[in-house]
Every structure is written in C-alpha cells, then in structure tokens.
Enzyme design. Structure first.
Site, PDB file in Angstrom:
ATOM      1  N   GLY A 191      46.854  23.526  31.850  1.00 24.55           N
ATOM      2  CA  GLY A 191      48.218  23.908  32.218  1.00 24.55           C
ATOM      3  C   GLY A 191      48.452  23.645  33.696  1.00 24.55           C
ATOM      4  O   GLY A 191      47.741  22.873  34.331  1.00 24.55           O
ATOM      5  N   ALA A 243      40.384  32.739  34.554  1.00 22.85           N
ATOM      6  CA  ALA A 243      41.375  32.862  33.489  1.00 22.85           C
ATOM      7  C   ALA A 243      41.658  34.336  33.220  1.00 22.85           C
ATOM      8  O   ALA A 243      42.410  34.980  33.959  1.00 22.85           O
ATOM      9  CB  ALA A 243      40.867  32.155  32.233  1.00 22.85           C
ATOM     10  N   ARG A 244      41.063  34.879  32.189  1.00 21.76           N
ATOM     11  CA  ARG A 244      41.125  36.292  31.844  1.00 21.76           C
ATOM     12  C   ARG A 244      39.728  36.725  31.414  1.00 21.76           C
ATOM     13  O   ARG A 244      38.997  35.968  30.774  1.00 21.76           O
ATOM     14  CB  ARG A 244      42.130  36.551  30.714  1.00 21.76           C
ATOM     15  CG  ARG A 244      43.593  36.490  31.153  1.00 21.76           C
ATOM     16  CD  ARG A 244      43.957  37.664  32.041  1.00 21.76           C
ATOM     17  NE  ARG A 244      45.383  37.759  32.319  1.00 21.76           N
ATOM     18  CZ  ARG A 244      45.961  37.248  33.393  1.00 21.76           C
ATOM     19  NH1 ARG A 244      45.230  36.581  34.271  1.00 21.76           N
ATOM     20  NH2 ARG A 244      47.259  37.394  33.593  1.00 21.76           N
ATOM     21  N   GLU A 256      37.851  45.466  32.967  1.00 25.58           N
ATOM     22  CA  GLU A 256      38.356  45.330  34.332  1.00 25.58           C
ATOM     23  C   GLU A 256      39.278  46.503  34.668  1.00 25.58           C
ATOM     24  O   GLU A 256      40.182  46.788  33.878  1.00 25.58           O
ATOM     25  CB  GLU A 256      39.125  44.008  34.438  1.00 25.58           C
ATOM     26  CG  GLU A 256      39.468  43.604  35.846  1.00 25.58           C
ATOM     27  CD  GLU A 256      40.072  42.209  35.899  1.00 25.58           C
ATOM     28  OE1 GLU A 256      41.210  42.081  36.405  1.00 25.58           O
ATOM     29  OE2 GLU A 256      39.442  41.261  35.421  1.00 25.58           O
ATOM     30  N   HIS A 309      39.368  40.042  40.959  1.00 26.07           N
ATOM     31  CA  HIS A 309      40.641  39.537  40.432  1.00 26.07           C
ATOM     32  C   HIS A 309      41.657  39.298  41.553  1.00 26.07           C
ATOM     33  O   HIS A 309      42.734  39.904  41.591  1.00 26.07           O
ATOM     34  CB  HIS A 309      41.220  40.486  39.387  1.00 26.07           C
ATOM     35  CG  HIS A 309      42.182  39.811  38.461  1.00 26.07           C
ATOM     36  ND1 HIS A 309      42.444  40.263  37.188  1.00 26.07           N
ATOM     37  CD2 HIS A 309      42.955  38.696  38.611  1.00 26.07           C
ATOM     38  CE1 HIS A 309      43.338  39.477  36.605  1.00 26.07           C
ATOM     39  NE2 HIS A 309      43.672  38.523  37.466  1.00 26.07           N
TER      40      HIS A 309
END
Length: 321
Positions: free
Chosen positions: A159, A239-240, A268, A287
């Site tokens: 993306g 990403a996640r 998290e 993060h």
C-alpha cells in the site's frame, strides 16, 4: 456522487472533534464561509461539550491514541453518519455494524512509518541497539556487523506505506521482493501474491511487515511462516501486532535462530512481565511509527480538507470500502 450520497452528505450538520485543541487548529485554517454549513464541536470520552448531546453528532473524529473509550460510545450516537480516524489502519472500528461511513487518515503517517521501518532494519543489522547497551557498561565491543547493502529484503504489503518503504530502500542496493494480497505488476515491477510465500521466505534475510490487519493477515506470521525463514533472518513489524503470532516469535527468538525489530506487538502495550521483553536479538519501540513531529501538521491539514468536503456536501477522503 449519487443523489442519495449528496442528500446524506448535506444532512450532516455537526462534526465532533476529540479535543478542543485539534478543533481550534482546524478552525484556524478554514475561512468561515468554508465551514458555514457545519458546527465544529468537541465530543469524546475524554472531553465533552455540555452543549452537545449524543443525538447531535453526525460526524465523529476519533482520538489518535487511546481511542477505545470513545469507540465504545459510538452505539449511543443514534444519528452518526461518519467516523473519521486519525490512523491509517481501521481495525479498531472494523467490528462496528452501524450504518455509517468510515474514513481513515491514509497518507498522514506514510513518511514517519516508512522511515522507522528503515531505521529499525539499520539499527538491528548494524548492532546499534547492542552498542547503546554497551554504553551503559562503558564496553568497547568492536564487531563486524551485517550491512543493509546487498541484503535480500521482503516487504509484505504494498500500500501507500509499503511503497514508501520500498522507495527508501532503493539507495541501499538491496534485493527487494514485494508481496501483497494478490499478484500483479506495478511501476516498481512484480508484486507477488501470498501463494508465493513458501518459495520466497527461505531466501529472505529481512522481512518487513506493513500489511493491514484483517482476518486474512491475523497471525499470518505464525510458527510455519517463521520456520521457513533462514537462520539469522530479521523480522521487522511496523504493521499491527496481531499480524504476528507472538508466542511463535518468542520461541524462535529464545532459540537465537531469528532476530526481530518490532514497533507493534500483541498484546499492546506489552505487559511488564511479558517474555518478549527478555528475548535475545530483539529491539522494541513503543508503537511510534507515525507519531512524529510530521504528524500534527499533516493531520490538521487532512481534517481541514475533510471538513471542507463535508461542508460542501462531498464525500470524505479515504473512505473504507
């Protein structure tokens, strides 16, 4: 825009910001005539205006961090038509079932996340994390480290951020392979589909994860995925967290076979007693991918444009299909 879309957009009267500071910064950028058709109010779990009731909120802008309490309020907003996020990912609201539009802040975090991905790769390959620890004990520990130059890098996700990562890797003379949800060709060349992973992973020295979190990518990086990587491969996650099976990764890291540089983890925030803290060959950042000095001016610019479009009866940018 269809007639129904136009009517829906024109029926929007109130846009709720998560805090007064963000609201005021957006107001300062929009001439009064470009927001004459909408009221810009404050409404979130953290800060509510006494003059705004739940029924008044047509558009809700979620907080950038700690958005969950405000997300939990959404079912109370009976006239809600649009939810605007300050994040690129929409997974925190993917479970919502109401009849409203969701739009992300795609583009706002691109540069910051891409530069952190490259920074994590460089820091881990060149041993900068180890050097920082050596400074505490005043230890001069000269070792030959791996270069990013000539590494075989696999970027999983193509993306906007994945493309920015690929662009930033070009000057390093890497051997770049890209994988997305489907195979195709683009301006950078070949994009592989997930069906090619079994033949690609055994050759990947660095894997950078920047895929969205969906049902298809949840625990995509599992025990089988990791087992296919060569010894000493580096896994980088921007990403996640749930894209990676944390238990499987901890097992590989404890053995010393793989390395990791992680900006996102699951769970998290990472609990103090979590085994990931103590794994060797691991670099953790809390993060911070898109949370840079570049974020604030860009999110204000993005929300300014969203307000202008909604005021004029147009659809917001970055609608999730």
């Amino acid at each position: 825009m269809s007639t129904q879309d136009a009517m829906s957009a024109q029926s929007i009267r109130t846009i709720a910001f998560p805090d007064s500071d963000l609201r005021n910064r957006v107001i300062a950028r929009i001439p009064a005539h470009q927001r004459a058709n909408v009221d810009l109010v404050v409404y979130s779990a953290e800060e509510k205006s006494d003059k705004t009731s739940p029924d008044d909120v047509d558009v809700l802008i979620l907080p950038y961090t700690d958005a969950e309490p405000t997300i939990e309020m959404i079912p109370q907003l009976e006239n809600l038509k649009t939810v605007l996020l300050q994040t690129t990912g929409y997974d925190p609201v993917a479970h919502l079932t109401g009849d409203y539009t969701i739009a992300t802040a795609s583009g706002v975090h691109t540069g910051g996340t891409a530069e952190l991905a490259v920074a994590l790769v460089l820091a881990k390959l060149r041993g900068i994390d180890a050097a920082a620890r050596d400074m505490v004990s005043r230890t001069w520990n000269h070792r030959r480290r791996r270069s990013l130059q000539d590494r075989r890098v696999l970027v999983l996700g193509v993306g906007e951020i994945g493309d920015a990562i690929a662009a930033r890797l070009e000057p390093f003379d890497v051997e770049l392979t890209r994988v997305a949800s489907r195979a195709r060709e683009d301006d950078r060349g070949t994009v592989h589909g997930p069906e090619d992973l079994p033949k690609l992973l055994p050759h990947a020295e660095v894997v950078i994860l920047i895929t969205p979190l969906t049902d298809a990518t949840h625990h995509l990086v599992d025990k089988e995925f990791l087992a296919q990587l060569p010894d000493n491969a580096l896994v980088v996650n921007v990403a996640r967290g749930p894209v990676v099976d944390t238990d499987a990764l901890v097992e590989e890291l404890r053995s010393g076979r793989l390395q990791a540089a992680l900006d996102v983890v699951d769970p998290e925030p990472l609990p103090e007693n979590h085994p990931l803290w103590g794994t060797p060959n691991t670099l953790l950042t809390p993060h911070i991918g898109g949370d840079t000095t570049a974020f604030e001016p860009r999110i204000v610019q993005m929300l300014t444009e969203q307000v202008r479009r909604i005021n004029d009866g147009q659809k917001p940018l970055n609608i999730v299909s």
